[in-house]
Design a protein around this motif. Structure first.
Motif, PDB file in Angstrom:
ATOM      1  N   LYS A  53       0.395  -1.122   9.775  1.00 51.65           N
ATOM      2  CA  LYS A  53       0.686  -0.674   8.418  1.00 51.65           C
ATOM      3  C   LYS A  53       0.643  -1.887   7.501  1.00 51.65           C
ATOM      4  N   GLY A  54       0.156  -1.680   6.286  1.00 49.90           N
ATOM      5  CA  GLY A  54       0.055  -2.779   5.331  1.00 49.90           C
ATOM      6  C   GLY A  54      -1.243  -3.558   5.433  1.00 49.90           C
ATOM      7  N   LYS A  77      -3.182   6.598   2.315  1.00 50.26           N
ATOM      8  CA  LYS A  77      -1.737   6.462   2.148  1.00 50.26           C
ATOM      9  C   LYS A  77      -1.027   6.760   3.474  1.00 50.26           C
ATOM     10  N   TRP A  79      -1.861   6.044   6.399  1.00 53.73           N
ATOM     11  CA  TRP A  79      -1.898   4.873   7.285  1.00 53.73           C
ATOM     12  C   TRP A  79      -1.200   3.676   6.649  1.00 53.73           C
ATOM     13  N   GLU A  80      -0.716   3.860   5.429  1.00 58.29           N
ATOM     14  CA  GLU A  80      -0.033   2.794   4.672  1.00 58.29           C
ATOM     15  C   GLU A  80      -0.900   1.552   4.553  1.00 58.29           C
ATOM     16  N   LEU A 101      -0.355   5.083  -3.302  1.00 56.74           N
ATOM     17  CA  LEU A 101      -1.203   4.216  -2.474  1.00 56.74           C
ATOM     18  C   LEU A 101      -1.299   2.842  -3.128  1.00 56.74           C
ATOM     19  N   ASN A 102      -1.078   1.803  -2.362  1.00 59.63           N
ATOM     20  CA  ASN A 102      -1.129   0.441  -2.885  1.00 59.63           C
ATOM     21  C   ASN A 102      -2.577   0.072  -3.192  1.00 59.63           C
ATOM     22  N   GLY A 149       6.644   5.117  -4.820  1.00 55.33           N
ATOM     23  CA  GLY A 149       6.068   5.843  -3.695  1.00 55.33           C
ATOM     24  C   GLY A 149       5.226   7.033  -4.110  1.00 55.33           C
TER      25      GLY A 149
END
Length: 165
Positions: A53-54, A77, A79-80, A101-102, A149
């Protein structure tokens, strides 16, 4: 610190991210299994939890072009993952923000698979190459939605604050 797990080029369509044949699946708990389904090696790594993740996907221009399918952002998102691109399509970016989503817009990003990146709101440091790149900040309201979030958690926070007054 985050590792680049996939490097992509220009014009990555939502059909590449989330193939149209899976459009009947809309639940955020189910969409992740179809992320990059036609890139079988990458999809298999996701499904086998080989990608932490990340982790970061790096792309060039027009990431998320094509249809407005929300599943393209939803599957990532799930799967982060963080997405760093030189430019995002307008609808994909809005879907990403709404889902939390980042996503980072970094016009000069240069990174390869395996590179270690440090992501900040205003810059990205490529630890592997020693270079730093400026991030185009999102408007504060949009960044607040991502930080919460997504749009639903953000709205809940606002309602709780109003009720507390």
């Amino acid at each position: 610190m985050a590792k680049v797990v996939l490097k992509l080029g220009d014009d990555i369509s939502t059909d590449i991210i989330y193939p149209g044949r899976f459009m009947a699946t809309v639940l955020p708990t189910e969409t992740p299994q179809f992320a990059f389904a036609d890139n079988t090696d990458f999809n298999k790594k996701l499904k086998n939890n080989e990608i932490p993740k990340g982790s970061v996907i790096v792309a060039r221009d027009n990431f998320g072009c094509g249809s407005s399918r929300e599943q393209a952002a939803s599957c990532l998102k799930g799967w982060e993952l963080a997405i760093v691109a030189r430019h995002f399509s307008r609808i994909f970016l809005q879907n990403s923000i709404n889902l939390g989503l980042n996503t980072l817009i970094c016009p000069d990003i240069d990174a390869n698979e395996g590179d270690e990146l440090e992501l900040f709101t205003d810059s990205i440091a490529n630890i592997t190459s020693g270079k730093t790149y400026k991030v185009e900040p999102l408007p504060k309201a949009r960044q607040a939605i991502i930080d919460a979030g997504g749009l639903i958690p953000y709205t809940r926070e606002l309602l709780v604050k109003r009720k507390a007054k």
